[in-house]
Design a protein around this motif. Structure first.
Motif, PDB file in Angstrom:
ATOM      1  N   ARG A 186      -7.583   5.853  -4.869  1.00  0.00           N
ATOM      2  CA  ARG A 186      -6.904   5.893  -4.242  1.00  0.00           C
ATOM      3  C   ARG A 186      -7.988   7.475  -3.957  1.00  0.00           C
ATOM      4  NH1 ARG A 186      -3.079   3.128  -1.654  1.00  0.00           N
ATOM      5  NH2 ARG A 186      -2.377   5.565  -0.760  1.00  0.00           N
TER       6      ARG A 186
ATOM      7  N   THR B 178      -0.095   7.395  -4.426  1.00  0.00           N
ATOM      8  CA  THR B 178      -0.152   7.776  -5.538  1.00  0.00           C
ATOM      9  C   THR B 178       1.211   7.991  -6.265  1.00  0.00           C
ATOM     10  OG1 THR B 178      -0.815   9.745  -5.857  1.00  0.00           O
ATOM     11  CG2 THR B 178      -2.197   7.296  -5.931  1.00  0.00           C
TER      12      THR B 178
ATOM     13  N   ASP C 267       1.314  -1.266   0.210  1.00  0.00           N
ATOM     14  CA  ASP C 267      -0.408  -0.366  -0.135  1.00  0.00           C
ATOM     15  C   ASP C 267       0.750   1.287   0.065  1.00  0.00           C
ATOM     16  OD1 ASP C 267      -1.935   1.787  -0.301  1.00  0.00           O
ATOM     17  OD2 ASP C 267      -2.326   1.137   2.263  1.00  0.00           O
TER      18      ASP C 267
ATOM     19  N   LYS D  58     -10.788   7.872  -1.159  1.00  0.00           N
ATOM     20  CA  LYS D  58     -10.006   9.172   0.730  1.00  0.00           C
ATOM     21  C   LYS D  58     -11.325   9.725   0.575  1.00  0.00           C
ATOM     22  CE  LYS D  58      -4.977   9.813   0.034  1.00  0.00           C
ATOM     23  NZ  LYS D  58      -4.037  10.931  -0.322  1.00  0.00           N
TER      24      LYS D  58
END
Length: 163
Positions: free
Chosen positions: A141, A70, A67, A145
């Protein structure tokens, strides 16, 4: 992140006041930890603060199970070492060279001939990761978020539920 760095680490003023210091870390990913460490050394009175990374610049996300931020969240992405040094507040920055790292590993074990170094060089061993894939990853992602539905799942505060 910043608070946890300050809880784990501190600079001894008696060791750094008035000195030029070199700080070494295993890698620089977002730059948060590096920035905090540099700030602590300066607050303890270091005259000059240089930073060394035991890894090459991390410019690409790992898509194979780690994980990771980006690409646009990685501090080295699109920046020179001098620009990263300025971002973290260091007087200078040195990275491990990727070719030298591979050579050192090969010297230790000549049977190793291929490396998965995608987070450093952007070359993904599966051959199916391109800029479009990385953009989809970035969007997913970002949506997660923001608590938006992604692929039929609703992400909120780190938990996923059916949307």
């Amino acid at each position: 992140r910043e608070r946890s760095v300050r809880i784990k680490l501190n600079a001894l003023e008696s060791e750094v006041r008035g000195k030029r210091v070199v700080l070494l870390d295993d890698s620089i990913v977002r730059g948060t930890t590096s920035r905090e460490i540099v700030d602590m050394a300066r607050a303890a009175g270091a005259r000059k603060v240089f930073f060394a990374s035991a890894a090459p610049p991390v410019c690409f996300p790992n898509v194979y199970g780690i994980d990771m931020p980006t690409q646009d969240e990685l501090i080295a992405n699109g920046r020179t070492p001098e620009e990263v040094a300025a971002e973290i507040g260091a007087d200078g920055l040195v990275y491990q060279d990727l070719a030298d790292l591979k050579a050192a590993i090969s010297d230790l074990n000549p049977a190793i001939t291929q490396f998965e170094a995608s987070c450093f060089d952007g070359q993904y061993v599966t051959g199916d990761v391109d800029s479009a894939y990385l953009e989809r990853l970035r969007q997913t992602r970002h949506q997660a978020k923001e608590g938006q539905a992604v692929g039929g799942l609703q992400f909120n505060m780190g938990y996923a539920a059916n949307a």
